[in-house]
Design a protein around this motif. Sequence first.
Motif, PDB file in Angstrom:
ATOM      1  N   THR A 172      66.163 -21.565  15.526  1.00 59.26           N
ATOM      2  CA  THR A 172      65.261 -21.891  16.640  1.00 59.26           C
ATOM      3  C   THR A 172      64.450 -23.153  16.376  1.00 59.26           C
ATOM      4  O   THR A 172      63.665 -23.552  17.252  1.00 59.26           O
ATOM      5  CB  THR A 172      64.287 -20.727  16.905  1.00 59.26           C
ATOM      6  N   LEU A 205      64.377 -25.652  19.108  1.00 58.69           N
ATOM      7  CA  LEU A 205      63.620 -25.187  20.273  1.00 58.69           C
ATOM      8  C   LEU A 205      62.146 -25.524  20.111  1.00 58.69           C
ATOM      9  O   LEU A 205      61.513 -26.095  21.012  1.00 58.69           O
ATOM     10  CB  LEU A 205      63.781 -23.680  20.447  1.00 58.69           C
ATOM     11  N   GLY A 250      66.756 -19.870  24.936  1.00 59.89           N
ATOM     12  CA  GLY A 250      66.651 -19.710  23.492  1.00 59.89           C
ATOM     13  C   GLY A 250      65.619 -18.679  23.088  1.00 59.89           C
ATOM     14  O   GLY A 250      65.870 -17.826  22.221  1.00 59.89           O
ATOM     15  N   VAL A 292      65.696 -14.858  21.135  1.00 54.52           N
ATOM     16  CA  VAL A 292      64.832 -14.386  20.046  1.00 54.52           C
ATOM     17  C   VAL A 292      64.204 -13.039  20.417  1.00 54.52           C
ATOM     18  O   VAL A 292      64.152 -12.113  19.596  1.00 54.52           O
ATOM     19  CB  VAL A 292      63.736 -15.424  19.740  1.00 54.52           C
ATOM     20  N   ILE A 328      70.802 -17.933  21.458  1.00 58.74           N
ATOM     21  CA  ILE A 328      69.871 -18.900  20.866  1.00 58.74           C
ATOM     22  C   ILE A 328      70.515 -20.273  20.730  1.00 58.74           C
ATOM     23  O   ILE A 328      69.912 -21.306  21.058  1.00 58.74           O
ATOM     24  CB  ILE A 328      69.368 -18.395  19.504  1.00 58.74           C
ATOM     25  N   THR A 381      69.488 -23.704  22.538  1.00 58.61           N
ATOM     26  CA  THR A 381      69.125 -24.874  21.740  1.00 58.61           C
ATOM     27  C   THR A 381      69.927 -26.093  22.162  1.00 58.61           C
ATOM     28  O   THR A 381      69.405 -27.213  22.243  1.00 58.61           O
ATOM     29  CB  THR A 381      69.343 -24.584  20.252  1.00 58.61           C
TER      30      THR A 381
END
Length: 308
Positions: free
Chosen positions: A107, A110, A135, A139, A284, A288
């Motif tokens: 991440t 991000l 993204g 999570v 994710i 991203t």
Amino acid sequence: MNSPATRPVSTWIGEFILLAALWGASFLFMRLGASDFGPLPTAGLRVALATVFLWPIMLRQGHWPALRAHWRPILFAGVINSAIPFSLFSWAVLHIATGLTSILNATVPLFGALIAWVWLGDRINRLRWVGLALGFVGVALLAWRAPAGTGFKTDHAHWAIAACLLASAFYGVSASFARRHLTGLPPLATAAGSQLGAALGLALPTLWLWPAQMPGVRAWAAILAIAVLCTGIAYILYFRLIEHAGPSRALAVTFITPVFAVLYGTLFLGESITPWMVGCALVIVCGTLLSTGLIRTLRPARAASEQA
């Protein structure tokens, strides 16, 4: 001479895969080191040994004047880019699977995009906002299925996830800080100087929390490996990759690293891979790719290569 965007893949793909393999191994080595040394001494030894490894190379390349002229921001960058994130990850791997920590580490772009928008005023269009939302949904889904869906290990698992996300946020902060204060400096000077800053920042905690019983050979080997291979050599490979393949392709190594981390965790630590982890990881990564603009960046590059 070919530019990074037009250099043949064959000239840099080996270094790309090697870098992903080294960074993926860092989570395994952190677990092995932190189990005996503890999180803070593990992080402290990592940056101290990386400093010892990088400084002779930096001096030989003649980058000392640049480091001396900009030592304050470079040392501070080491605290926010290495000392704090390394400490947080070293604690997290004691409570959740190393594969999960590597997925959460993905991440970083991000957070980098979001912080650059807030701090540097980077423009985020509608597609990138969709990527950011996607993204962070990934999570949230990853944490929601605790414990069975994510390979949790202890009662501190939720705090470990928070630690990984906080570490990733610090990486994002450090990226914007570097753009603001370290642009144009030799990368090797920044790498060597930042590791020194991290080592100084962690010196007292490392000594204060040093284990009462001397760790064994396996723990020392893990610390040496993460310092030299996953930090020192990995930094050099990363900077070479930026030069040979371009920044966008270098950034893509973040998406491959979890593959190696999960593989190492399965082979050497007996960790399980769940379909939920894989699915959330894909969400994710897709988020991203959108949030960083890589999809739009790679499309023109591909079109240019086809016309050449």
